[in-house]
Motif scaffolding. Structure first.
Motif, short mmCIF file in Angstrom:
data_model
loop_
_atom_site.label_atom_id
_atom_site.label_comp_id
_atom_site.label_asym_id
_atom_site.label_seq_id
_atom_site.Cartn_x
_atom_site.Cartn_y
_atom_site.Cartn_z
N ALA A 41 6.38 -35.10 0.02
CA ALA A 41 6.10 -35.11 -1.41
C ALA A 41 6.26 -36.49 -2.04
CB ALA A 41 7.02 -34.11 -2.12
N GLY A 42 7.02 -37.38 -1.41
CA GLY A 42 7.23 -38.70 -1.99
C GLY A 42 7.49 -39.74 -0.93
N PRO A 43 6.89 -40.94 -1.05
CA PRO A 43 7.04 -41.97 -0.01
C PRO A 43 8.45 -42.53 0.11
CG PRO A 43 5.91 -42.83 -1.96
CD PRO A 43 6.01 -41.36 -2.15
N GLY A 44 9.25 -42.34 -0.92
CA GLY A 44 10.61 -42.90 -0.86
C GLY A 44 11.67 -41.92 -0.40
N ALA A 45 11.26 -40.77 0.11
CA ALA A 45 12.23 -39.75 0.53
C ALA A 45 12.76 -40.05 1.92
CB ALA A 45 11.58 -38.38 0.52
N THR A 87 3.67 -39.51 8.90
CA THR A 87 4.15 -39.21 7.56
C THR A 87 4.53 -37.74 7.45
OG1 THR A 87 2.70 -40.91 6.63
CG2 THR A 87 3.54 -39.24 5.11
N LEU A 133 9.21 -31.36 1.43
CA LEU A 133 9.96 -32.28 0.58
C LEU A 133 9.78 -33.74 1.03
CD1 LEU A 133 13.28 -30.25 0.26
CD2 LEU A 133 11.69 -30.76 -1.60
N SER A 148 14.32 -42.83 -2.89
CA SER A 148 14.20 -42.18 -4.20
C SER A 148 14.74 -40.76 -4.15
CB SER A 148 12.74 -42.17 -4.65
OG SER A 148 11.94 -41.46 -3.70
N ARG A 149 14.77 -40.19 -2.93
CA ARG A 149 15.27 -38.83 -2.76
C ARG A 149 15.91 -38.69 -1.40
NH1 ARG A 149 11.18 -33.81 -3.27
NH2 ARG A 149 11.49 -34.18 -5.49
N GLN A 176 17.42 -38.84 -6.19
CA GLN A 176 17.45 -37.39 -6.29
C GLN A 176 17.99 -36.80 -4.99
OE1 GLN A 176 13.36 -36.46 -7.15
NE2 GLN A 176 13.71 -36.48 -9.36
#
Length: 338
Positions: free
Chosen positions: A21-25, A208, A18, A46-47, A5
């Motif tokens: 919001a997600g560990p793969g960003a 993080t 942002l 992932s993003r 994304q």
């Protein structure tokens, strides 16, 4: 390259939200390192969070005489900025020693600090690498380790930090400004990068959701007696085998202040406060520089192919300190070593 994304952050707070919001960003600005890693399937975010339009492109003086540099200032702009050229030429020299003009035009200050190691095994997904897959092993230990670290290594990793800019910033006692979910904080540049220990996949001490918003240079810039020397296999567009940032304050031939940072030898820019302290009050002579070099390289551990780095680093430290003392800094335009 995997599917991902894409989101464009509107401000620093939005980027933090942002990212958390997600560990793969992953953040992307110039993208010169991250895109390479994605092409090689080393990074599979992932993003992607585009921060290129955040208002972090200023170079500003602070009331106390320090200089605040936004994280998105391009490396090329910083190297040629009048205040950097006049007050912090060591930093300008280090930046110009790195990459190519095209990459410096794209690379940001924050991205330069966050770039990952250029260890060939890290980039080769067919080989074990603790930085890619913790616990899988380190192929460099018994492999071709000519370019690898000799200081601060561990049984898990012997990779090196590739940044030239970080070495100069370490010598200048730069500070790193960070923003995250818990607010803002400032740390020393020398505390940003980690030694590998048993967690070589963790490159920095960022928490993080935290991002770098800027760098702060103290008023003291060592504008007269400095040098940045980069020893590499070819004289342009190559990563350092050994690099040295040296800065001195002299009273006659006596050293009243000294800073030395070494690159290409560890997982982070390498400094020794003990080595710098031994130089203060001493004459600026090769013997004293050699003693400081020995202290800087205490505990160096050679592998099967990189033992030459110990003596190379020692000579480079002495040479760079001599250049600084003589006010004859290494030219990055004319590649012959002074």
């Amino acid at each position: 390259m995997n599917n991902f994304q894409y989101a464009r952050a509107t401000d620093v707070a939005d980027a933090i939200r942002l990212l958390a919001a997600g560990p793969g960003a992953k953040l992307i600005a110039g993208g010169t390192n991250l895109i390479d890693l994605m092409k090689e399937n080393v990074e599979r975010p992932s993003r992607l969070i585009d921060i290129s339009r955040l208002p972090l492109r200023k170079v500003e003086e602070t009331p106390d005489g320090s200089l605040r540099i936004g994280a998105l200032v391009p490396n090329s702009d910083l190297a040629y900025h009048p205040l950097i050229e006049q007050r912090y030429p060591l930093l300008a020299s280090a930046i110009l020693a790195g990459a190519s003009a095209q990459l410096r035009n794209m690379a940001s200050v924050g991205g330069n600090l966050m770039q990952r190691t250029r260890c060939a095994y890290f980039y080769d997904t067919a080989t074990p690498c603790n930085k890619r897959h913790p616990g899988s092993g380190c192929s460099a230990m018994d492999g071709l380790n000519r370019n690898h670290g000799i200081l601060g290594t561990s049984a898990a990793c012997i990779a090196t930090n590739p940044s030239d800019m970080s070495v100069a910033l370490a010598a200048l006692d730069a500070l790193v400004h960070i923003a995250g979910p818990s607010g803002e904080r400032t740390i020393a540049l020398t505390d940003l990068h980690r030694l590998p220990g048993d967690k070589p996949h963790v490159d920095t001490n960022l928490g993080t959701g935290e991002i770098i918003t800027g760098i702060e240079l103290p008023p003291r810039g060592f504008a007269q007696n400095y040098s940045y020397l980069k020893i590499r296999d070819r004289m342009s567009y190559a990563f350092a085998l050994v690099s040295v940032a040296a800065a001195l304050e002299l009273e006659g031939n006596a050293i009243s202040g000294a800073r030395v940072a070494v690159g290409g030898v560890a997982h982070k820019p390498w400094r020794s406060l003990e080595a710098e302290a031994t130089l203060r009050g001493q004459a600026a002579t090769p013997d004293h520089f050699s003693h400081a070099a020995d202290l800087l390289l205490q505990g160096a551990t050679a592998r099967s192919h990189n033992g030459f780095k110990v003596e190379l680093a020692r000579r480079a430290i002495v040479r760079t300190l001599t250049q600084a003392a003589n006010a004859t800094p290494q030219s990055q335009a004319h590649k012959k070593i002074a």
